[in-house]
Design an enzyme around this catalytic site. Structure first.
Site, PDB file in Angstrom:
ATOM      1  N   ASP A 224       0.851  -1.184   0.000  1.00 19.17           N
ATOM      2  CA  ASP A 224       0.000   0.000   0.000  1.00 19.17           C
ATOM      3  C   ASP A 224       0.891   1.239   0.000  1.00 19.17           C
ATOM      4  O   ASP A 224       2.025   1.204   0.477  1.00 19.17           O
ATOM      5  CB  ASP A 224      -0.880   0.028   1.252  1.00 19.17           C
ATOM      6  N   ASP A 263      -2.102  -3.093  -4.512  1.00 16.79           N
ATOM      7  CA  ASP A 263      -2.933  -3.427  -3.357  1.00 16.79           C
ATOM      8  C   ASP A 263      -3.757  -2.179  -3.038  1.00 16.79           C
ATOM      9  O   ASP A 263      -4.497  -1.697  -3.881  1.00 16.79           O
ATOM     10  CB  ASP A 263      -2.054  -3.880  -2.197  1.00 16.79           C
ATOM     11  N   ASP A 267      -4.179   1.805   4.223  1.00 14.62           N
ATOM     12  CA  ASP A 267      -4.749   0.827   5.150  1.00 14.62           C
ATOM     13  C   ASP A 267      -4.581   1.333   6.579  1.00 14.62           C
ATOM     14  O   ASP A 267      -3.505   1.845   6.942  1.00 14.62           O
ATOM     15  CB  ASP A 267      -4.062  -0.534   5.022  1.00 14.62           C
ATOM     16  N   ARG A 322     -14.102   0.633  -1.793  1.00  9.73           N
ATOM     17  CA  ARG A 322     -13.407   0.850  -0.521  1.00  9.73           C
ATOM     18  C   ARG A 322     -13.007   2.306  -0.314  1.00  9.73           C
ATOM     19  O   ARG A 322     -11.821   2.638  -0.272  1.00  9.73           O
ATOM     20  CB  ARG A 322     -12.173  -0.045  -0.407  1.00  9.73           C
TER      21      ARG A 322
END
Length: 444
Positions: A224, A263, A267, A322
């Site tokens: 990420d 990815d 996060d 997301r």
């Protein structure tokens, strides 16, 4: 219509437009006044998170490296210099100023490849027609194509990840500062600020083929742009997160599946807490932001009561999903603008034990895309979604979702009321204000 009535109508309309414009400008000015930190406001490197500015202002607040001594202020323009500045011993406040665009993979993927690694050999051995779809590759020996892929991936992992210490501010200098192919690891620390950087998503040079993932197998990637892992008091402000020169649309397919080399962009996981993400741009990405990375009980033990995060005045543009997907956390999402593209799936993922509040946001959806898609139910959890607008009209996102997707009925009422907010704009003003203020290069 008579000439006199036409002039009267035109005059009233002009006055209304002028009034709206003035109100938007006043809101913009008021919001701009709230943006700078209250500490050393003329030096962006020493600004701190304002009081009441989201969850990161809770308790001790977030000051990063604002009080750094001169010998702990570093200006860097290469990846080696950047990592060295972060590696300087001690947790006393530090400031790392990024000048220009720093490429963490300047020598290309070939620099990470283990001796003997050959992608064509990998494809030949693990093709579904030869290997099948019943057995994963976890037991493959070190000298196999998968073993050599693992070794290559480990070298990339060591190279592109940068660990951020406590009490650190990382800030871009000017309008063109950024990190390409890098992964910031904000792991197990407190008090970090990251501002005014363009992050071009890291490309996984060595994705793994998993024959058992789904009905057809899948390519899985790592890295990420930024990971907040078990850390507290983190402020991410005026950054741009993008796939840049490596969009998924340009990726090839192997074994009939997209060769996925990305990815997430951000996060927030493993018990992280008190995070504010403000005035950022998240664009051109698939799985964008994950809050809480698993439903498992071992993860739940870390995450329950944590993952408190605020998103405000961000632009979410041309994303698939997301934005964010939430588990467990009390997450406040207000005054953001969501602009959906042709591959849009959903914005808010309502996950296990999540307590999502989404208010005063604006959504711009393409023709034929229903507001019912904004919310996606993954688990039974209540959500608050009020005062939002879609394509210029007020929409009850929960009601329209439940009416059109009755098999995924959502419960209204997240069970808490956010209090840590700066000035809240009406949703109709959000596209203008966010469009003129969000992203790297616009820090004032």
């Amino acid at each position: 219509m008579s000439t006199s009535r036409w002039h009267e109508h035109a005059t009233k309309r002009t006055a209304a437009l002028v009034g709206c414009t003035a109100l938007v400008l006043s809101l913009t000015a008021a919001t701009a006044q709230a943006r700078p930190g209250h500490h050393h406001p003329r030096d962006t490197a020493r600004q701190t998170l304002p009081a009441n500015d989201g969850w990161a202002s809770h308790g001790t607040g977030t000051t990063g490296g604002a009080d750094a001594d001169r010998n702990r202020v570093f200006t860097v323009s290469t990846w080696d210099e950047f990592k060295a500045a972060l590696a300087v011993e001690g947790t006393a406040p530090r400031i790392v100023k990024v000048k220009g665009t720093i490429d963490a993979v300047s020598e290309g993927c070939e620099a990470f490849a283990a001796p003997g690694y050959d992608f064509d050999a990998y494809l030949e051995k693990y093709s579904p027609g030869r290997w099948g779809l019943e057995t994963d590759l976890s037991d493959e020996p070190d000298d196999s194509p998968e073993g050599l892929r693992r070794a290559s991936a480990a070298q990339q992992d060591r190279s592109i990840k940068a660990s951020v210490p406590a009490n650190t501010t990382i800030v871009g200098v000017g309008r063109d500062a950024g990190l390409t192919g890098a992964s910031l690891q904000i792991k197990g620390v407190d008090n970090v600020i990251v501002r005014n950087l363009t992050f071009e998503s890291p490309v996984d040079c060595f994705p793994q083929w998993d024959p058992t993932d789904g009905d057809k197998g899948n390519w899985n990637s790592e890295y990420d742009s930024a990971v907040v892992y078990g850390s507290t008091h983190v402020w991410l402000d005026h950054n741009t997160f993008t796939d840049g020169e490596h969009p998924d649309s340009a990726a090839p397919t192997y074994f009939g599946m997209l060769y996925q080399q990305h990815d997430g962009q951000l996060d927030i996981v493993k018990g992280a807490d008190y995070v504010t993400a403000s005035w950022n741009v998240f664009t051109e990405h698939d799985k964008t932001i994950l809050i809480g990375n698993s439903d498992s009980e071992s993860t739940a033990a870390l995450d329950r009561g944590h993952l408190k995060t605020t998103f405000h005045h961000n632009l979410f543009k041309d994303l698939v999903e997301r934005a964010p997907r939430v588990r467990f956390g009390q997450v406040d999402v207000y005054n953001n603008h969501f602009v959906a593209g042709e591959d849009y799936s959903y914005s808010f993922g309502v996950g296990k034990e999540s307590q999502l509040v989404a208010e005063h946001n604006a959504f711009t959806l393409p023709d034929g895309v229903s507001p019912a898609k904004v919310l996606k139910k993954w688990s039974e959890a209540p959500v608050t979604a009020a005062h939002n607008r879609v394509n210029g009209r007020s929409v009850d996102l929960i009601a329209v979702h439940n009416a059109q997707i009755p098999d995924e009925t959502l419960q209204s009422g997240a069970g808490w009321t956010p209090t840590l907010r700066t000035k809240v704009l009406p949703a109709w003003a959000v596209p203008f204000v966010v469009g003129h203020g969000a992203g790297a290069g616009r820090l004032r």
